[in-house]
Design a protein around this motif. Structure first.
Motif, mmCIF file in Angstrom:
data_model
loop_
_atom_site.group_PDB
_atom_site.id
_atom_site.type_symbol
_atom_site.label_atom_id
_atom_site.label_comp_id
_atom_site.label_asym_id
_atom_site.label_seq_id
_atom_site.Cartn_x
_atom_site.Cartn_y
_atom_site.Cartn_z
ATOM 1 N N LEU A 62 0.817 -1.212 0.000
ATOM 2 C CA LEU A 62 0.000 0.000 0.000
ATOM 3 C C LEU A 62 0.856 1.269 0.000
ATOM 4 N N ARG A 63 1.966 1.237 0.694
ATOM 5 C CA ARG A 63 2.840 2.420 0.764
ATOM 6 C C ARG A 63 3.589 2.650 -0.552
ATOM 7 N N ASN A 64 3.900 1.592 -1.269
ATOM 8 C CA ASN A 64 4.638 1.737 -2.523
ATOM 9 C C ASN A 64 3.696 2.172 -3.643
ATOM 10 N N SER A 65 3.036 3.246 -3.398
ATOM 11 C CA SER A 65 2.151 3.832 -4.405
ATOM 12 C C SER A 65 2.228 5.338 -4.223
ATOM 13 N N ASN A 66 1.509 6.043 -5.026
ATOM 14 C CA ASN A 66 1.490 7.506 -4.913
ATOM 15 C C ASN A 66 0.460 7.971 -3.895
ATOM 16 N N ILE A 67 -0.128 7.019 -3.181
ATOM 17 C CA ILE A 67 -1.168 7.326 -2.213
ATOM 18 C C ILE A 67 -0.554 7.320 -0.830
#
Length: 165
Positions: free
Chosen positions: A158-163
């Protein structure tokens, strides 16, 4: 036994990460929403990641939580033959159509909850495989991985996104 998917997808025009499982369990169907078996660790994992207790909340609160965090929730299987709630017994699969979700929401990645969801997704949507991320199942049947390990792996995805979490 032939089983049809009972729920609509949860998403809106701000959803950026689509989480797909295989198919709701018998208990989830009885309780009217995704991952409602008390031993499934899905809501516990998300509660830990987002530091917000959603595990003990009702369906409406869970839905608001998913949308608030720009997530989308659905499953890969639209219908299949299945014994009880065992993914291992799934046969004669018809996959869900996720085209509307992808057209209506800016989905950046697709997280697959478990081996069965991942393998079925890759067969049904080979053109989307680059968006797909396999994650260990939150099911209690996946007892070899601890809640802490699950949380860590899911949080990383989840953290390895632009969110921002």
């Amino acid at each position: 036994m032939k089983k049809e998917h009972p729920f609509s997808p949860v998403y809106d025009k701000k959803s950026q990460i689509l989480i797909l499982g295989s198919l709701p369990s018998i208990v989830s169907v009885e309780r009217g929403f995704y991952y409602m078996h008390p031993q499934n660790r899905f809501w516990k994992v998300l509660s830990r990641i987002y530091k917000e207790d959603v595990y003990n909340k009702d369906v409406e609160a869970k839905t608001r939580f998913i949308l608030k965090h720009h997530l989308a929730l659905y499953d890969v299987v639209a219908s299949c033959d299945i014994k009880n709630s065992s993914d291992a017994s799934i046969e004669n699969v018809v996959c869900t159509d996720i085209k509307d979700i992808l057209l209506q929401a800016p989905i950046q990645k697709i997280l697959l909850n478990g081996n069965k969801a991942y393998s079925l997704f890759c067969k049904a949507y080979p053109n989307l495989k680059d968006m797909a991320i396999y994650l260990p199942s939150t099911s209690s049947a996946n007892a070899r991985i601890s809640l802490e390990e699950l949380t860590s792996v899911w949080e990383e995805a989840l953290r390895n996104s632009n969110i921002l979490i």
